[in-house]
Motif scaffolding. Structure first.
Motif, mmCIF file in Angstrom:
data_model
loop_
_atom_site.group_PDB
_atom_site.id
_atom_site.type_symbol
_atom_site.label_atom_id
_atom_site.label_comp_id
_atom_site.label_asym_id
_atom_site.label_seq_id
_atom_site.Cartn_x
_atom_site.Cartn_y
_atom_site.Cartn_z
ATOM 1 N N MET A 1 8.942 -4.515 -6.803
ATOM 2 C CA MET A 1 7.910 -3.852 -7.536
ATOM 3 C C MET A 1 6.778 -3.515 -6.234
ATOM 4 O O MET A 1 6.080 -2.264 -6.210
ATOM 5 N N PHE A 2 6.499 -4.527 -5.506
ATOM 6 C CA PHE A 2 5.715 -4.256 -4.409
ATOM 7 C C PHE A 2 5.933 -3.197 -3.477
ATOM 8 O O PHE A 2 5.019 -2.329 -3.340
ATOM 9 N N TRP A 3 6.840 -2.975 -2.890
ATOM 10 C CA TRP A 3 7.565 -2.008 -2.302
ATOM 11 C C TRP A 3 7.629 -0.713 -2.953
ATOM 12 O O TRP A 3 7.400 0.331 -2.200
ATOM 13 N N LEU A 4 7.789 -0.665 -4.187
ATOM 14 C CA LEU A 4 7.843 0.690 -4.845
ATOM 15 C C LEU A 4 6.349 1.397 -4.901
ATOM 16 O O LEU A 4 5.966 2.299 -4.566
ATOM 17 N N VAL A 5 5.322 0.299 -5.205
ATOM 18 C CA VAL A 5 4.039 0.820 -4.970
ATOM 19 C C VAL A 5 3.400 1.223 -3.735
ATOM 20 O O VAL A 5 2.853 2.289 -3.479
ATOM 21 N N ILE A 6 4.009 0.528 -2.336
ATOM 22 C CA ILE A 6 3.635 0.837 -1.357
ATOM 23 C C ILE A 6 4.195 2.248 -1.043
ATOM 24 O O ILE A 6 3.576 3.131 -0.598
ATOM 25 N N ALA A 7 5.456 2.298 -1.378
ATOM 26 C CA ALA A 7 6.051 3.783 -1.125
ATOM 27 C C ALA A 7 5.624 4.990 -1.740
ATOM 28 O O ALA A 7 5.208 6.026 -1.204
ATOM 29 N N TYR A 8 5.099 4.713 -3.027
ATOM 30 C CA TYR A 8 4.501 5.586 -4.008
ATOM 31 C C TYR A 8 3.247 6.133 -3.305
ATOM 32 O O TYR A 8 2.638 7.055 -3.159
ATOM 33 N N LEU A 67 10.152 0.391 6.190
ATOM 34 C CA LEU A 67 9.530 -0.881 5.949
ATOM 35 C C LEU A 67 10.352 -1.513 4.798
ATOM 36 O O LEU A 67 10.367 -2.861 4.858
ATOM 37 N N ALA A 68 11.133 -1.010 3.629
ATOM 38 C CA ALA A 68 11.844 -1.698 2.965
ATOM 39 C C ALA A 68 13.135 -2.337 3.700
ATOM 40 O O ALA A 68 13.537 -3.404 3.531
ATOM 41 N N ARG A 69 13.519 -1.573 4.539
ATOM 42 C CA ARG A 69 14.690 -2.395 5.536
ATOM 43 C C ARG A 69 14.254 -3.345 6.168
ATOM 44 O O ARG A 69 14.979 -4.258 6.269
ATOM 45 N N TYR A 70 13.017 -3.301 6.790
ATOM 46 C CA TYR A 70 12.395 -4.318 7.650
ATOM 47 C C TYR A 70 12.174 -5.472 6.569
ATOM 48 O O TYR A 70 12.309 -6.784 7.082
ATOM 49 N N ALA A 71 11.797 -5.448 5.501
ATOM 50 C CA ALA A 71 11.740 -6.359 4.492
ATOM 51 C C ALA A 71 13.094 -6.894 3.944
ATOM 52 O O ALA A 71 12.983 -7.996 2.967
ATOM 53 N N GLU A 72 14.177 -6.386 4.464
ATOM 54 C CA GLU A 72 15.399 -6.736 4.126
ATOM 55 C C GLU A 72 15.906 -6.679 2.558
ATOM 56 O O GLU A 72 16.660 -7.440 1.924
ATOM 57 N N LEU A 73 15.417 -5.320 2.278
ATOM 58 C CA LEU A 73 15.894 -5.146 0.774
ATOM 59 C C LEU A 73 17.251 -4.359 0.974
ATOM 60 O O LEU A 73 17.715 -4.010 1.788
ATOM 61 N N SER A 74 17.947 -4.732 -0.266
ATOM 62 C CA SER A 74 19.243 -3.944 -0.254
ATOM 63 C C SER A 74 19.396 -2.617 -0.007
ATOM 64 O O SER A 74 18.321 -1.921 -0.294
ATOM 65 N N SER A 75 20.367 -1.949 0.196
ATOM 66 C CA SER A 75 20.510 -0.615 0.382
ATOM 67 C C SER A 75 19.977 0.039 -0.932
ATOM 68 O O SER A 75 19.553 1.281 -0.812
ATOM 69 N N LEU A 76 20.454 -0.496 -2.025
ATOM 70 C CA LEU A 76 20.307 0.377 -3.337
ATOM 71 C C LEU A 76 18.601 -0.013 -3.630
ATOM 72 O O LEU A 76 17.874 1.041 -4.125
ATOM 73 N N GLN A 77 17.998 -0.921 -3.246
ATOM 74 C CA GLN A 77 16.599 -1.168 -3.325
ATOM 75 C C GLN A 77 16.012 -0.139 -2.365
ATOM 76 O O GLN A 77 14.880 0.447 -2.853
ATOM 77 N N GLN A 78 16.409 -0.079 -1.193
ATOM 78 C CA GLN A 78 15.809 1.013 -0.301
ATOM 79 C C GLN A 78 15.832 2.346 -0.904
ATOM 80 O O GLN A 78 14.965 3.038 -0.484
ATOM 81 N N GLY A 79 17.103 2.970 -1.680
ATOM 82 C CA GLY A 79 16.921 4.145 -2.145
ATOM 83 C C GLY A 79 16.132 4.132 -3.388
ATOM 84 O O GLY A 79 15.204 5.141 -3.121
ATOM 85 N N TRP A 80 15.769 3.424 -3.966
ATOM 86 C CA TRP A 80 14.762 3.203 -5.091
ATOM 87 C C TRP A 80 13.175 3.493 -4.362
ATOM 88 O O TRP A 80 12.168 4.000 -4.893
ATOM 89 N N VAL A 81 12.967 2.635 -3.351
ATOM 90 C CA VAL A 81 11.724 2.904 -2.478
ATOM 91 C C VAL A 81 11.902 4.356 -2.098
ATOM 92 O O VAL A 81 10.793 4.974 -2.188
ATOM 93 N N GLY A 82 12.605 4.938 -1.444
ATOM 94 C CA GLY A 82 12.766 6.293 -1.113
ATOM 95 C C GLY A 82 12.408 7.253 -2.344
ATOM 96 O O GLY A 82 11.597 8.122 -2.168
ATOM 97 N N LEU A 83 13.067 6.948 -3.599
ATOM 98 C CA LEU A 83 12.639 7.702 -4.538
ATOM 99 C C LEU A 83 11.220 7.524 -4.762
ATOM 100 O O LEU A 83 10.346 8.649 -5.228
#
Length: 189
Positions: A1-8, A67-83
């Protein structure tokens, strides 16, 4: 959730509006197409500011996923961050939810998520724009190329990127109407 907020929040930074304010220019949401993006900045007659807007919008999408990749989020999680970053660009909290169409930010997202798919979309955008001189048509075709490219290159990203494409299509609904009516604006050489 933290990375989604940062991305938004990153996505909510409108470079067209910020650049216009710094340069003491009118708000691009009140001129031209009314869209705070690189195409409208170019339409308003300033190539260098359009390039700066494009770089900023691309950069914020790429940065969110990096940033999501650096935080070692999965590929799918990185996709949600991008969205989330693209959603921030389209409905920016810092600019009364009056955002852009999300294409440049999505391009930045895709450059980090899956650069071969981004390259396919970019080549389609350039070819279409060179052929028709209509930025919205080029953007729509480039966006629509992403799900089939990802089905082949990175199937794990298909759901968040397809939702990103649907947001871009929704944001282009008036352009689609003008394209179907044959009255969409063209850039003059």
């Amino acid at each position: 959730m933290f990375w989604l907020v940062i991305a938004y929040l990153l996505g909510s930074v409108s470079f067209a509006v910020l650049i216009s304010r710094v340069r003491h220019l009118p708000d691009p949401r009140k001129l031209g197409s009314g869209n705070p993006g690189a195409s409208n900045m170019l339409r308003l007659g300033n190539r260098s500011l359009a390039l700066a807007t494009l770089a900023g919008d691309l950069g914020k999408g790429a940065l969110a996923v990096a940033l999501a990749r650096y935080a070692e989020l999965s590929s799918l999680q990185q996709g949600w961050v991008g969205l989330a970053a693209v959603g921030g660009h389209i409905l920016p909290i810092f600019h009364r939810l009056q955002g852009g169409k999300g294409v440049a930010t999505a391009a930045g997202v895709m450059l980090v998520l899956c650069w071969p798919a981004a390259l396919i979309a970019a080549m389609l955008w350039l070819t279409t724009f060179y052929w028709q001189r209509i930025a919205s048509l080029a953007s729509l075709l480039a966006a629509l190329s992403l799900p089939p490219a990802l089905a082949w290159l990175a199937p794990s990203l298909l759901i968040p990127v397809t939702l990103m494409v649907l947001l871009i299509l929704l944001r282009h609904r008036l352009n689609i109407g003008r394209l179907l009516a044959g009255v969409e604006n063209r850039f003059r050489p």
